[in-house]
Every structure is written in structure tokens, then in C-alpha cells.
Design a protein around this motif. Sequence first.
Motif, PDB file in Angstrom:
ATOM      1  N   ALA A  53      -2.831   1.149  12.318  1.00  0.00           N
ATOM      2  CA  ALA A  53      -3.172   2.116  13.369  1.00  0.00           C
ATOM      3  C   ALA A  53      -4.448   1.699  14.087  1.00  0.00           C
ATOM      4  O   ALA A  53      -4.528   1.769  15.322  1.00  0.00           O
TER       5      ALA A  53
ATOM      6  N   GLU B  54       5.019   4.978  -0.448  1.00  0.00           N
ATOM      7  CA  GLU B  54       5.564   6.336  -0.445  1.00  0.00           C
ATOM      8  C   GLU B  54       6.272   6.652   0.861  1.00  0.00           C
ATOM      9  O   GLU B  54       6.998   7.634   0.954  1.00  0.00           O
ATOM     10  N   ILE B  55       6.062   5.818   1.875  1.00  0.00           N
ATOM     11  CA  ILE B  55       6.687   6.122   3.161  1.00  0.00           C
ATOM     12  C   ILE B  55       8.198   5.995   3.087  1.00  0.00           C
ATOM     13  O   ILE B  55       8.936   6.823   3.602  1.00  0.00           O
ATOM     14  N   ILE B  56       8.668   4.943   2.449  1.00  0.00           N
ATOM     15  CA  ILE B  56      10.114   4.693   2.526  1.00  0.00           C
ATOM     16  C   ILE B  56      10.821   5.372   1.357  1.00  0.00           C
ATOM     17  O   ILE B  56      10.245   5.592   0.300  1.00  0.00           O
ATOM     18  N   PRO B  57      12.098   5.704   1.557  1.00  0.00           N
ATOM     19  CA  PRO B  57      12.855   6.371   0.501  1.00  0.00           C
ATOM     20  C   PRO B  57      12.978   5.498  -0.739  1.00  0.00           C
ATOM     21  O   PRO B  57      12.939   4.253  -0.648  1.00  0.00           O
ATOM     22  N   ILE B  58      13.167   6.140  -1.854  1.00  0.00           N
ATOM     23  CA  ILE B  58      13.069   5.437  -3.125  1.00  0.00           C
ATOM     24  C   ILE B  58      14.147   4.363  -3.268  1.00  0.00           C
ATOM     25  O   ILE B  58      13.906   3.287  -3.816  1.00  0.00           O
TER      26      ILE B  58
ATOM     27  N   PHE C  92       0.807  -1.223   0.000  1.00  0.00           N
ATOM     28  CA  PHE C  92       0.000   0.000   0.000  1.00  0.00           C
ATOM     29  C   PHE C  92       0.835   1.266   0.000  1.00  0.00           C
ATOM     30  O   PHE C  92       0.798   2.042  -0.937  1.00  0.00           O
TER      31      PHE C  92
ATOM     32  N   PHE D 255      -5.888  -2.744   4.743  1.00  0.00           N
ATOM     33  CA  PHE D 255      -5.998  -1.291   4.841  1.00  0.00           C
ATOM     34  C   PHE D 255      -4.654  -0.588   4.955  1.00  0.00           C
ATOM     35  O   PHE D 255      -4.612   0.604   5.213  1.00  0.00           O
TER      36      PHE D 255
ATOM     37  N   ILE E 220      -1.413   1.092   6.302  1.00  0.00           N
ATOM     38  CA  ILE E 220      -0.954   1.684   7.559  1.00  0.00           C
ATOM     39  C   ILE E 220      -2.144   2.136   8.417  1.00  0.00           C
ATOM     40  O   ILE E 220      -2.075   2.124   9.654  1.00  0.00           O
ATOM     41  N   VAL E 221      -3.246   2.491   7.781  1.00  0.00           N
ATOM     42  CA  VAL E 221      -4.448   2.842   8.545  1.00  0.00           C
ATOM     43  C   VAL E 221      -4.936   1.624   9.325  1.00  0.00           C
ATOM     44  O   VAL E 221      -5.329   1.717  10.488  1.00  0.00           O
ATOM     45  N   GLY E 222      -4.870   0.475   8.669  1.00  0.00           N
ATOM     46  CA  GLY E 222      -5.274  -0.765   9.334  1.00  0.00           C
ATOM     47  C   GLY E 222      -4.404  -1.042  10.540  1.00  0.00           C
ATOM     48  O   GLY E 222      -4.896  -1.426  11.608  1.00  0.00           O
TER      49      GLY E 222
END
Lengths: 363, 486
Positions: free
Chosen positions: B433, B318-322, B315, B427, B429-431
Motif C-alpha cells: 500500500a 489470513e487474506i486468502i481462504p484456507i 505475511f 512489510f 500488504i502495508v508495504g
Amino acid sequence: MNEKLTTSQYIFLIHGAQMGVGILSLPRELGEIAGSDGWIAILIGWVLASLTSILIIKALERYPGKTAEEIFKLYFGNILGKLVIIYFASYLVFFSYTLMLSMVMLLKSWILPGTSVTTLLSLLVIPTFIVSRGKVKVLGRYAESTFLLTFWILFLLYIPVDKNDWLYFLPFFKDGFTPIIESSKTTVFSFLGFEIIFFIYPYLGNKKNALKGAIAANTITMVIYVSAAIACYLFYGPDTIGNYFEPVLNQLSNIRFRYVERIDVILLPVYMFVVSTTWIPYVYFTATSLSHIVKIKRCENIILPILISFIIVTFIMNQDWELLNKMKNGVTFMGAIIYVFAFLLYGLSLFHSQKEKGEQLEN
Amino acid sequence: MRFFKDRKNVTDPKRPLEGKISSSLQVNIFNIKQVFTLTPNLIFRDIKLLDRQIDGTLVYLQDLADVKKIEKHIIPPLCTGEFDQPPHTSIADFKKTSALQETINGLLKGNTILFLQEHNEAYIYNTVGGPSRTIEDSIFETTLKGSHLGFGETTDQNIALLQQFIPSPKLKAAEVKMEGDLNRHVYLVYLEGTAKEEQLTELTKRIKRTNGDQFINIGQLAECIEDNHWSPFPQFRLTERPDQAAIDLFKGKICVVLDRSPSALIAPGSIMSFFQSVDDYTTRWMLASFVRILRFVAVLISIFLPALYISIVSFNYEIIPIRLLITIGESRAEIPFDPLIEALLMEITLEMLREAGIRLPAPVGQTVGIVGGIVIGQAAVEAGIVSNFMVIIVSLTAISSFIIPNYDMSLGIRLMRFPMMIIASLFGIVGIAVGFMTLIGHIVKLESIGSPYGTLLNPIHSSDFKDSLFRFPLWKAGKSKQSSKD
């Protein structure tokens, strides 16, 4: 009534109820009206909210062992009291639903654009159900742990801020007092949530700390609002802040670490914790007030129907930001009435005590 | 209901025995024999009390009673000394009874019963012997510097061990009888004045309510008296270490000792106590605090790391660096499964390996290590079934869950990983959380005999804050204890 809240649980319950999604857009709303002086308006809102909290406690003090619903009945009589309870129940249920919905919309627009609102809302129902069934004591513990687990987010806001930007704030009152007072209309409502005192005051173990606790809770909220607003002004400057819908989140998305590219994607779900400390107690207190109208002994049994009705309503309705804004305005309007109601209740309690004094003198 | 009632009437073996002891020796022996049919080690020893030529019979169960003790300390004094009330023996622990049932209970514990002709009272001598094991170090909860003593299987021994650690008359051991035909009982060991009165009464009430007939281990008792049955977390701490139990007793907790169970139950439980070990008090306070924080990091890793991996890969990339993303992508490029299946495959294999390791005899145990290490680790990656990253993550979660000092807690945390993985795959990262919120909500809601379980999360009022997430220096902790008493 054998459950007792500790003072810190009481403080964090009030503070948690005040912290909603409002803070994310608050700097923009203030900046649009009052420019960089907007943070002063928060202080005005804080004074008014603290004052109202004090009045609520003063009014409740006369009947320390009774729940909010019983006190309303005592002050207003059976029929009028029931109307007040119905008003509160509808306010609470509307508030909590609006809050859950706006949290879901935020999540949807920032993180999960493809997931339906109904699915996300049903997801939030799970923790809500588990925590709210635990009664007041568990709500208190939850609010307290949430504060300890999440207050560090505030410090992250200052990471992208440079030192020089402090000049934005000078001079104070550059446009006079009028815009500040005008924008304090917004801030007064961002302190809404103190009305939870009506419901949790009866459970507070050490009643002597009620006043201090309420003021402490309002102060914590004020400090967080002010520091978030200042961080945003420092970062964006007074002119650009109006360009972003949720400047706080946008600011967080500017933080980059070597190992985390988009920290806002992590922080928004974490912030959901903070928001949940508003809607979870409100769902529970909706159930308690409803149980006084419908006459059900165990109010926990109504929680599930309430939550299921949330899901059904979400499923039927078409959600967009416009509707949500209308709902928020509705909540704000209902909240304004609660401010008035608090003053009224205090006046009534004064009247009652005067009457009692008079009766004593007569005898 | 009726069926059960009828059955109870028919098969109740004690029915004729509710009576008193008869004055006739023969009747008593007949009664005993009637109860203990097909009991080959039941011994009747007729003796004559010298002075007045009174007939008597000693009854005991060989192998359960200490026969040497009987031959040395009961028989010679009885046969040679003068007859008296009570008869002369050199055993101090004895009692007189007129109820037949009591003699039978005594026999089953390994006591010796003396019936006398023309006496409607019997004497029960404590000659408890029987098979028992010597005191050894606990295999389950190993420590580096703690004492090398572990609880044994008899309550007397275990209480004695506690008395050695806390030589104080304030150490009380209250006997509490459980429901049921077998007359089982436990001991509540506590420090008077330190343990809370209401917790004691609550615990006693709950133990009295349970039927203890089929308990072979204290874990069963724990399950019967816990507050919330719908929780993966243990609500009482079971320990095999008397030094650990002593530490908890000093903190005001109550220790429940059940016969035949080598572990003691510590009540009330709090989530903090499951992450503490005796070694924390034998090392320097900075190191102990560091290790404790390490354990909490380990808990977070073992619950959330696989879920986080799934959510990042499927999902929220985008959180981790490319550059990290590219590395992960390269290692996952050839994998045919989606991340959840990949993770479940490896996690379940890991759990099976661990479970296999526990029950296997030591010589075979090495095979598991080789099979697990080589086959699962290397071959699966080379075959292209799982990615290298997944193997790293599974190993990390495994090691993290080994760090948790308490096995029950470690089990609960292992279980939490799977719902987290599923919700993360749905879900992202929302899941996670929401899962975390649910977890916190659940922990906060739990109570153990009426006291809050999640004291870690609200340290503001827990008086033993100085010994929770950090271990403060002992001289500081001591101060706080005194002030909290005032």
C-alpha cells in the motif's frame, strides 16, 4: 503563487483533510451517547463546519492574492500575526503527527503486530516526502486521485447489512434532543480539516466557486460519515456498537468472499490513502508557515527535517493507545480554538471593512 | 575550465572559414579542400558556362548527393543556356550565399555548391540523395488494422508522411536549431490552432538549450528535454507510426522529428497515451474500451502480482481462504528459499530471457524460447527450486507486461516490480500500500512540458476524458471536442 488549483482539486483537498482516522471509531462514540440517533448529530456538526468554512472564506476574500500567513499579518499586525502563524504551525504539525501515529498504531494492532512503530512511521514518511515536495498543485491532484481510487470502500460497508435492520432507527429522537446535542460535540471535531481553506483558498483559480466548493466538500464528508454511521447501526444495533473500538473495521472484517477471507486486512492499508490526504497537506503547510517564521525561501527544504523529527520523536517516546488518546484530545482542543478563531477573524474583517467604509465617507 | 577553453581554440576547424566567399575560384576551392582533407568522395567538377566563358566549379560529396540529378538538371542547363543571375538550372530549390560556412554545411547535407569565377557568392542546389531506406511497416509497434507505413530516417520523408495523413495548410513544421558545432536541427510539427502556444514555446526553448552534436537517436533528445530525470516512466511518447502521430497531432500535441531517427517524439506525454494504440480506433468502441481496461488490469498485475504473492505467502496469509492457502503451502513445502528469493530468481531469469530474445538473430531466437520454456519452466519446478505457483505468477506478469503497447512504458513498469517485491517482503500488504501511494504520488507529481502527466488519475478536467480509460463512441467524442473549443 503561479500555481492554481481547480475547483475539484480544492473540494477534494478540503474533503481529504476532513477524512481522518476519526470515522473508524465515530459510530461507537456517537452510539455511546446518543444511541441510534447519533447520525443526526453529524448533521449538526456539518452545519457548524460549513458555517465556519463560509466565515473563513468571507474573511479571506478581502485579500485574494495573498497567502494565509500574509493575511494573518495584515489582520493582526506583525507580532500578533506571527503568533497566530506559530499557533497554526504547531497545530498542523501536531495534527499531522498524531494522525500518522494513530494510523501506524492501527496498522500495528490490526495487521503488523510485530513491527515497531518507528519502522512503520518511517515507511509512511516516504510517500509523504515525495508528495509534499510537489507544492499545492500536486497536493490537489493527489487528493483528487485518492478520492477516486478509494470512495468505493463505503459501499463495501453495506454488504453485510440485512434489510430488516432499519427498524433500529425508529423512532427518531427517542431520548429527546439532549443526547444528540451532547454527541454533536464529537461530530463537530470530526469535521476538523476545513481549516485547510486558510491555506488553499489563495491558490484557488476560480474564486467564485470557493463558497460552493467548501460547502460541497463538507457535504461529501457529511454523506460519508452519515452513511458509515448508518451502516454500522444497521449491522450492530444500538446496543452492541459500544463493544467495538473501531466498529467500521470490525464490520469490514465480517465480509467474506470466496476468494478473500479477511478483506479488512486489505482495506485498512487502502484506507491509509484516505488518511494520507490529511497529513500530507498538513506537513506541507507546516513547512510553509514555518518558513514565514524562520525566514527560509524554499519551504520544501524544511519538510525533510520535520519528517525526520517525527521519526526521532517516535523513537524516543513510548507509544500506547492512552498517550494517543491524550494527543487526540489535545488536537481537538487546538481545533476548537480554530473554530473560535474563524469567528474572530470574520468579526475582524467586518470591522476592517466598516472602518474602510467610514474612511471613504469621511473623505 | 581553462583546459577546455584552450582546447576549443586550437581544435576549432571552422576558424579560418568564418569569412566570406572569395571572388577567386581557386581560393574558394583551396579553402574547401583545406576543410575536407581525407574526404575521398569530395568531387570538384570544373565547368565552363557557355555564353560568357565563365569558369565555374561544382562541388559535391558523391554518394551523399544525387549524382544523376546533378548530371541531368544542373550541368546541361548551365553549359548550354545563357548566363544569367541566377544561373539557369532546372532545380527549383536553391539559394545564394556569401558565407563559406553555409556552403560547407550544405555540402555535408548532400547539396551541390556552384562557385563561379569573379563572383563572391556561391549557389547551393538541393541535390540531397544518399543512402536511404524505403518506407516499411514499423516492426516495433505492430497493429492489425492501422496503416502499414512507418517513419523513415529522413525528416523530409517523415514530414511528408504526416502531411499525407493531415493534408491541411494548418500543419506546420517549425525548424529549431540545437546548440553545438554540427548545426543540428529538429522540426516541430503541429497543427496550428490546436496545439497550445505555451507548450510550443517551452518545447522550443528546451530544444534550443540542448547540445545536439552527439545525438544519433531521438531518445537522447527526449532525455535532455524531459521534466523529471528521476522517474522510471517515459515522459514523451516515441512512435514509429505516422498514423499514431497524426492522431496525437489532432489532439493538440506536438511532434518532434529529428533527422536519422525513425521515431518521432510526441509531446507532451501523458500516462494515458502510453496505453493507447492505433487499433483502438479501428475496432468497435466497446471492444476498444474493453481492451483498454484489460491493459490497465495488466499494468496492475505486472507491478503488484509478485509482490502480492510474496506478502500473502510470508505475511498476510489470513487474506486468502484456507483451501487456497493449503494448495499454495503444499506446492511450497519443499522449496528451500524464502518467497522473495524465489520470486527474484524467477523474475530476473524472465527479464534476462526477454532481453536475450530482443538482440538475438531470428534463427537463434528459437533456442531462447526452448531453453526458457523447458529449462526454466519445467526443470526448475521438478528440481524443487521454485514452486509451481511462482512459475504461474511469473508467466502471468510476463504476459501482462507484453500487453502494454508502448515499449518504454513496459520497461518502466517492469522495473517498478522489483522495489514492490522488496517492500512487500519487508512489510507485507502495508508495504504494498505504501508502495502504491508512492507510485500514485510520483505519477501525480510528474509533468511533461508543464502539463500534468497523470491525467488518468484526475479525469474530471482532462478534456480528452472520453478517450482515456474508455474509448467513447467517436460520435460522442466528436461532440465533446466541439464543446471544449467554445
